[in-house]
Design a protein around this motif. Structure first.
Motif, short mmCIF file in Angstrom:
data_model
loop_
_atom_site.label_atom_id
_atom_site.label_comp_id
_atom_site.label_asym_id
_atom_site.label_seq_id
_atom_site.Cartn_x
_atom_site.Cartn_y
_atom_site.Cartn_z
N ALA A 203 -0.28 3.95 -2.80
CA ALA A 203 1.04 4.32 -2.26
C ALA A 203 1.86 3.05 -1.99
O ALA A 203 3.01 2.93 -2.43
N GLY A 204 1.27 2.11 -1.29
CA GLY A 204 2.02 0.93 -0.83
C GLY A 204 2.47 0.01 -1.95
O GLY A 204 3.53 -0.60 -1.86
N PHE A 205 1.66 -0.12 -2.99
CA PHE A 205 1.99 -1.05 -4.08
C PHE A 205 2.65 -0.35 -5.26
O PHE A 205 2.95 -0.99 -6.27
N ALA A 206 2.89 0.96 -5.16
CA ALA A 206 3.57 1.67 -6.27
C ALA A 206 4.97 1.09 -6.43
O ALA A 206 5.63 0.77 -5.44
N THR A 207 5.40 1.00 -7.68
CA THR A 207 6.75 0.48 -7.91
C THR A 207 7.66 1.53 -8.56
O THR A 207 8.74 1.20 -9.02
N THR A 208 7.19 2.77 -8.63
CA THR A 208 8.08 3.87 -9.05
C THR A 208 7.92 5.00 -8.02
O THR A 208 6.87 5.13 -7.38
N GLN A 209 8.96 5.82 -7.92
CA GLN A 209 8.94 6.95 -6.98
C GLN A 209 7.77 7.88 -7.30
O GLN A 209 7.06 8.35 -6.42
N GLN A 210 7.59 8.12 -8.62
CA GLN A 210 6.57 9.08 -9.03
C GLN A 210 5.16 8.59 -8.66
O GLN A 210 4.34 9.36 -8.15
N ALA A 211 4.91 7.32 -8.91
CA ALA A 211 3.57 6.78 -8.60
C ALA A 211 3.32 6.85 -7.09
O ALA A 211 2.22 7.20 -6.64
N TYR A 212 4.35 6.54 -6.31
CA TYR A 212 4.23 6.62 -4.84
C TYR A 212 4.00 8.06 -4.40
O TYR A 212 3.09 8.35 -3.62
N ASP A 213 4.84 8.98 -4.91
CA ASP A 213 4.74 10.40 -4.49
C ASP A 213 3.34 10.94 -4.76
O ASP A 213 2.74 11.60 -3.91
N GLU A 214 2.82 10.65 -5.94
CA GLU A 214 1.48 11.14 -6.31
C GLU A 214 0.42 10.61 -5.35
O GLU A 214 -0.42 11.36 -4.85
N ALA A 215 0.49 9.31 -5.08
CA ALA A 215 -0.54 8.70 -4.23
C ALA A 215 -0.47 9.27 -2.81
O ALA A 215 -1.51 9.57 -2.20
N VAL A 216 0.74 9.43 -2.29
CA VAL A 216 0.87 9.92 -0.92
C VAL A 216 0.39 11.37 -0.81
O VAL A 216 -0.30 11.74 0.15
N GLN A 217 0.76 12.18 -1.81
CA GLN A 217 0.30 13.58 -1.79
C GLN A 217 -1.22 13.64 -1.77
O GLN A 217 -1.82 14.35 -0.97
N GLU A 218 -1.84 12.88 -2.67
CA GLU A 218 -3.31 12.91 -2.77
C GLU A 218 -3.95 12.38 -1.48
O GLU A 218 -4.96 12.90 -1.02
N LEU A 219 -3.34 11.37 -0.91
CA LEU A 219 -3.87 10.79 0.33
C LEU A 219 -3.89 11.83 1.45
O LEU A 219 -4.91 12.00 2.13
N PHE A 220 -2.79 12.55 1.62
CA PHE A 220 -2.75 13.48 2.76
C PHE A 220 -3.52 14.77 2.51
O PHE A 220 -4.07 15.34 3.45
N VAL A 221 -3.61 15.19 1.26
CA VAL A 221 -4.50 16.33 0.97
C VAL A 221 -5.93 15.93 1.34
O VAL A 221 -6.68 16.70 1.96
N HIS A 262 4.21 0.11 6.80
CA HIS A 262 4.32 -0.87 5.70
C HIS A 262 4.08 -0.24 4.33
O HIS A 262 4.74 -0.58 3.35
N PHE A 263 3.10 0.67 4.24
CA PHE A 263 2.78 1.30 2.95
C PHE A 263 3.43 2.69 2.80
O PHE A 263 3.14 3.41 1.84
N LYS A 264 4.25 3.08 3.77
CA LYS A 264 5.00 4.35 3.70
C LYS A 264 4.09 5.58 3.60
O LYS A 264 4.42 6.57 2.94
N CYS A 265 2.91 5.50 4.23
CA CYS A 265 1.98 6.64 4.25
C CYS A 265 2.29 7.44 5.52
O CYS A 265 1.50 7.45 6.47
N ASN A 266 3.46 8.09 5.53
CA ASN A 266 3.97 8.54 6.82
C ASN A 266 4.17 10.05 6.95
O ASN A 266 4.99 10.50 7.75
N LEU A 267 3.44 10.84 6.18
CA LEU A 267 3.54 12.29 6.41
C LEU A 267 2.96 12.66 7.77
O LEU A 267 3.47 13.52 8.46
N ASP A 307 5.81 -9.96 0.48
CA ASP A 307 7.26 -10.09 0.72
C ASP A 307 8.11 -9.24 -0.21
O ASP A 307 9.29 -9.08 0.02
N MET A 308 7.50 -8.65 -1.24
CA MET A 308 8.29 -7.71 -2.05
C MET A 308 8.46 -6.38 -1.30
O MET A 308 9.37 -5.61 -1.57
N ILE A 309 7.57 -6.11 -0.33
CA ILE A 309 7.68 -4.88 0.46
C ILE A 309 8.45 -5.16 1.76
O ILE A 309 9.24 -4.34 2.20
N ASN A 310 8.20 -6.30 2.36
CA ASN A 310 8.81 -6.61 3.66
C ASN A 310 9.35 -8.04 3.62
O ASN A 310 8.73 -8.97 4.16
N PRO A 311 10.51 -8.22 2.95
CA PRO A 311 11.00 -9.59 2.70
C PRO A 311 11.28 -10.41 3.96
O PRO A 311 11.17 -11.63 3.92
#
Ligand SMILES: N[C@@H](CCC(=O)N[C@@H](CS)C(=O)NCC(=O)O)C(=O)O
Length: 330
Positions: A203-221, A262-267, A307-311
């Motif tokens: 989730a945190g290192f994804a650089t596209t919306q889709q890659a992030y969305d998938e990781a976060v969904q799987e994480l919270f399931v 920091h990694f936007k795992c915030n559901l 620093d690419m996530i939190n400059p």
């Protein structure tokens, strides 16, 4: 942050272009095995004989993978037999370093020094072991002081070694991978690794919306399903603590402080899950575990190294988490 190419350090971030914005973790490179008599380990690679004061661990107190090895060293009572060096919490253009940390009056201060090989950067330890090494320079590293070799840089295998290899030399006989439970432990480890341990990084290192969305969904399931499981049983596998619990613990203990923001795992936060949060507190309160958790290193590492996530590198003050509250389990 970088990697070694044929023994030369190159400063570069993870390349996610080739994988559609997904972060893909590379397999570890040094996969030898520590055994009681020096015979090869289960993967058939060269064995190293367990001996007191022969081995050394390089760890970061921020890193969840390295944290597993520190917990095993502590709980197996190996502190007198295996020495440790802690790297600086910042991982920037030189990767992990032994640059001294100022503010030695801080309650979370620890000495950051390579007392064994006297190097400035961890990548120099890797090239001592293999001058032509190509790959990432990660912690933890299990180092053999006698032959100046890296035994392993794969945490899941290092904890398996620490679990048994020193038992005949006086390690605490606490078996976290008992034979009858091994299959079930392996199954839950795979699930936890993909969706949770590595899921937060995906989730945190994804650089596209889709890659992030998938990781976060799987994480919270996955977290939701573990919440259910821990409503029916005290630990992940059966009624005693196993390796599977420690592997989950090092991600859970960082979750609300780092992964939510920091990694936007915030559901949801771990604190929102009654069973998972009680379970986390129970594991934290196992004697010897709390001193292995260093929230200063954890928060500063993530918020200041990526620093690419939190400059700005600004580290948030909260959340206020108190793992010493009653766990109400069992
Ligand atoms: N599979 C390895 C992963 C270790 C790992 O990725 N460690 C991170 C720190 S949390 C690291 O050192 N990263 C440096 C890099 O990738 O360049 C293990 O479990 O030991």
């Amino acid at each position: 942050m970088g990697l070694l190419v044929e023994g030369q350090w190159q400063d570069q971030w993870y390349d996610t272009k080739a994988s559609g914005g997904k972060f893909e973790r590379k397999a570890s490179s040094f996969r030898h095995w520590l055994t009681a008599d020096g015979s090869p380990g289960p993967n058939g690679q060269k064995g190293f004989k367990a001996e007191p004061n022969r081995y050394h661990l390089y760890v970061s107190l921020a890193c969840p993978w390295a944290h597993r090895t520190l917990i095993f060293r502590k709980l197996k009572a190996l502190e007198g037999m295996i020495s440790v060096s802690v790297v600086h919490y910042l991982m920037q253009e030189n990767g992990w370093t032994f640059t001294p940390i100022e503010h030695s009056d801080h309650p979370d201060w620890v000495n950051v020094e390579d007392e064994i090989n006297h190097q400035e950067f961890l990548h120099q330890v890797y090239t001592m072991a293999d001058p032509q090494y190509t790959g990432r320079v990660t912690v933890p590293v299990l180092w053999d002081k006698k032959t100046k070799a890296i035994v392993s840089n794969e945490s899941s295998e290092i904890i398996r070694m620490l679990n048994v290899a020193f038992d005949h030399l006086g390690a605490r006989p606490w078996d976290f991978y008992p034979e009858p439970l091994q299959e079930e432990i392996d199954t839950i480890n795979d699930f936890v690794y993909r969706n949770i341990n590595n899921g937060v990084y995906r989730a945190g290192f994804a650089t596209t919306q889709q890659a992030y969305d998938e990781a976060v969904q799987e994480l919270f399931v996955a977290l939701d399903s573990l919440e259910q499981r821990l409503g029916k049983q005290r630990y992940l596998v059966g009624d005693s603590i196993t390796e599977a619990d420690w592997r989950l613990f090092t991600t859970l203990v960082r979750f609300d402080a780092v992964y939510v923001g920091h990694f936007k795992c915030n559901l949801r936060r771990i604190d929102d899950y009654p069973n998972l949060s009680g379970y986390l507190r129970e594991l934290y309160q196992v004697p010897g575990v709390a001193p292995t958790v260093n929230m200063t290193h954890i928060k500063r590492h993530y918020y200041q190294s990526h620093d690419m996530i939190n400059p700005t590198g600004v580290v948030p003050q909260g959340p206020i988490v108190d793992f010493t509250q009653p766990h109400c389990r069992g």
